[in-house]
Design an enzyme around this catalytic site. Structure first.
Site, mmCIF file in Angstrom:
data_model
loop_
_atom_site.group_PDB
_atom_site.id
_atom_site.type_symbol
_atom_site.label_atom_id
_atom_site.label_comp_id
_atom_site.label_asym_id
_atom_site.label_seq_id
_atom_site.Cartn_x
_atom_site.Cartn_y
_atom_site.Cartn_z
ATOM 1 N N TYR A 58 0.856 -1.186 0.000
ATOM 2 C CA TYR A 58 0.000 0.000 0.000
ATOM 3 C C TYR A 58 0.891 1.235 0.000
ATOM 4 O O TYR A 58 1.509 1.583 1.020
ATOM 5 C CB TYR A 58 -0.885 0.040 1.245
ATOM 6 C CG TYR A 58 -1.955 -1.022 1.340
ATOM 7 C CD1 TYR A 58 -2.257 -1.861 0.281
ATOM 8 C CD2 TYR A 58 -2.679 -1.181 2.528
ATOM 9 C CE1 TYR A 58 -3.248 -2.830 0.384
ATOM 10 C CE2 TYR A 58 -3.677 -2.142 2.633
ATOM 11 C CZ TYR A 58 -3.959 -2.965 1.572
ATOM 12 O OH TYR A 58 -4.939 -3.912 1.683
ATOM 13 N N LEU A 211 -18.482 -1.363 2.467
ATOM 14 C CA LEU A 211 -19.252 -0.289 1.837
ATOM 15 C C LEU A 211 -18.973 -0.239 0.339
ATOM 16 O O LEU A 211 -19.275 0.760 -0.319
ATOM 17 C CB LEU A 211 -18.926 1.056 2.492
ATOM 18 C CG LEU A 211 -19.321 1.172 3.972
ATOM 19 C CD1 LEU A 211 -18.930 2.533 4.525
ATOM 20 C CD2 LEU A 211 -20.807 0.925 4.164
ATOM 21 N N ARG A 213 -16.284 0.118 -1.394
ATOM 22 C CA ARG A 213 -15.414 1.233 -1.768
ATOM 23 C C ARG A 213 -16.168 2.556 -1.834
ATOM 24 O O ARG A 213 -15.901 3.396 -2.685
ATOM 25 C CB ARG A 213 -14.716 0.939 -3.092
ATOM 26 C CG ARG A 213 -13.864 -0.317 -3.012
ATOM 27 C CD ARG A 213 -13.426 -0.841 -4.363
ATOM 28 N NE ARG A 213 -12.595 -2.004 -4.183
ATOM 29 C CZ ARG A 213 -13.049 -3.240 -4.025
ATOM 30 N NH1 ARG A 213 -14.359 -3.461 -4.027
ATOM 31 N NH2 ARG A 213 -12.221 -4.266 -3.854
ATOM 32 N N GLY A 214 -17.115 2.703 -0.916
ATOM 33 C CA GLY A 214 -17.892 3.933 -0.824
ATOM 34 C C GLY A 214 -19.167 3.933 -1.643
ATOM 35 O O GLY A 214 -20.018 4.813 -1.483
ATOM 36 N N SER A 217 -22.128 3.642 0.605
ATOM 37 C CA SER A 217 -21.958 4.411 1.845
ATOM 38 C C SER A 217 -23.065 5.435 2.044
ATOM 39 O O SER A 217 -23.250 5.957 3.149
ATOM 40 C CB SER A 217 -20.617 5.151 1.829
ATOM 41 O OG SER A 217 -20.624 6.166 0.829
#
Length: 334
Positions: A58, A211, A213-214, A217
């Protein structure tokens, strides 16, 4: 908020009911504020979150250094409660490109040495290959992790994004505490063949992408402009008609959330929490505001009527588009 605990498998550590996934603080979702990222990790620890998840790739080590700084500057009691999960093996170039996976035993030990240094810890709580290296038997990769456990550098074996057969083969070599894999209202592929095997073998699941990746959300809009380095700019579920279809699912979910007086994100996370004590959702909050919202899911109780309504609004298989682009999807076992 009531922070309960769950255990990673029959052999793993006890952790908080929600974990914090830190990838977005370093890569793949556009720019992030370092000071806010560290403050968010501190806020998570203060709230009782104990599971901190990262990967050595990452930001090419950036995320481990970030977590290392956050742990080093946290109060001693909070630092000691943290349980760090690390994925390894993904190969990247200086341009950020991806070039495969390396699960060779020598590479496993090499990756671990660098992670320990960047994190500033003397052991990693759960260590897992990010994906299956198809050129190296999983038995060899897991065997190398087992050797690290014997020497005290790692506490528990984990897996990530692998199928039922690989899970069985890995567990025959050494006890596997946990499988990390995507699981959400619109990503339910593990229910058919993977979840039955993890439960048979006493392996927990840390669910990422809760979620999506949003997407679910409640904060994502069809007109949102994504940076070129944002994973979602190339994700099938965020494109054109797929996005419009998926956001319609979110609106159906929003009606249920509003009736309960909670947010869309909270009801989506609560749904994952409801799937079993062996599942620990990872929330990818990058700010204290989003973290606080996610933690609110712990106080959401879903009864049979709620679950039925959610199932009707967002039935299994309802999402449009695959969760990864074709090239990336080929790298995960299904």
């Amino acid at each position: 908020m009531t922070m309960s605990t769950r255990t990673l498998g029959s052999t793993g550590p006890q952790v908080s009911a929600l974990g914090l996934g830190c990838m977005g603080m370093s890569a793949l979702y556009g720019g992030a504020d370092r000071a806010e990222s560290i403050a968010t990790i501190h806020a998570a620890l203060e709230a009782g979150v104990t599971l901190i998840d990262t990967g050595d790739f990452y930001g090419m080590g950036h995320n481990e250094l970030l977590i290392g700084e956050a742990l080093r500057t946290a109060p001693a009691a909070r630092r000691e409660q943290a349980r760090v999960s690390v994925k390894f093996g993904a190969l990247r170039g200086p341009d950020g490109g991806w070039s495969g996976y390396d699960g060779r035993p020598a590479a496993v030990k090499n990756f671990a040495a660098y992670s320990l240094q960047r994190l500033g810890v003397d052991h990693i709580d759960v260590y897992r290959p990010a994906r299956l290296d198809t050129d190296v038997p999983i038995e060899e990769t897991v065997g190398a992790i087992a050797e690290l456990i014997e020497k005290g550098y790692v506490r528990h074996v984990g897996l990530s994004e692998v199928g039922a057969e690989t899970i069985r083969r890995a567990a025959a070599v050494a006890p596997v505490a946990d499988l990390q894999i995507e699981y959400s209202l619109i990503s339910r592929g593990i229910e058919e063949s993977v979840l039955p095997v993890t439960r048979e073998l006493g392996i927990s699941v840390t669910a990422y992408g809760v979620l999506s990746r949003g997407l679910i959300s409640g904060h994502f809009s069809a007109d949102r402009q994504l940076a070129a380095d944002d994973f979602r700019a190339h994700s099938p579920r965020f494109q054109g008609e797929n996005l419009r279809h998926n956001l319609n699912l979110v609106e159906a979910l929003r009606k249920i959330a509003e009736q309960k007086g909670v947010s869309v994100a909270q009801i989506a996370i609560a749904w994952v929490l409801s799937r079993g004590e062996d599942i620990v959702p990872l929330v990818g909050a990058r700010t204290r505001e989003r973290l606080a919202e996610s933690l609110g899911a712990l106080d959401v109780t879903l009864d049979a009527a709620d679950l039925a309504a959610i199932e009707e609004a967002v039935p299994a298989g309802a999402a449009a588009g695959e969760r990864y682009a074709a090239a990336q999807l080929a790298q995960v076992e299904r």
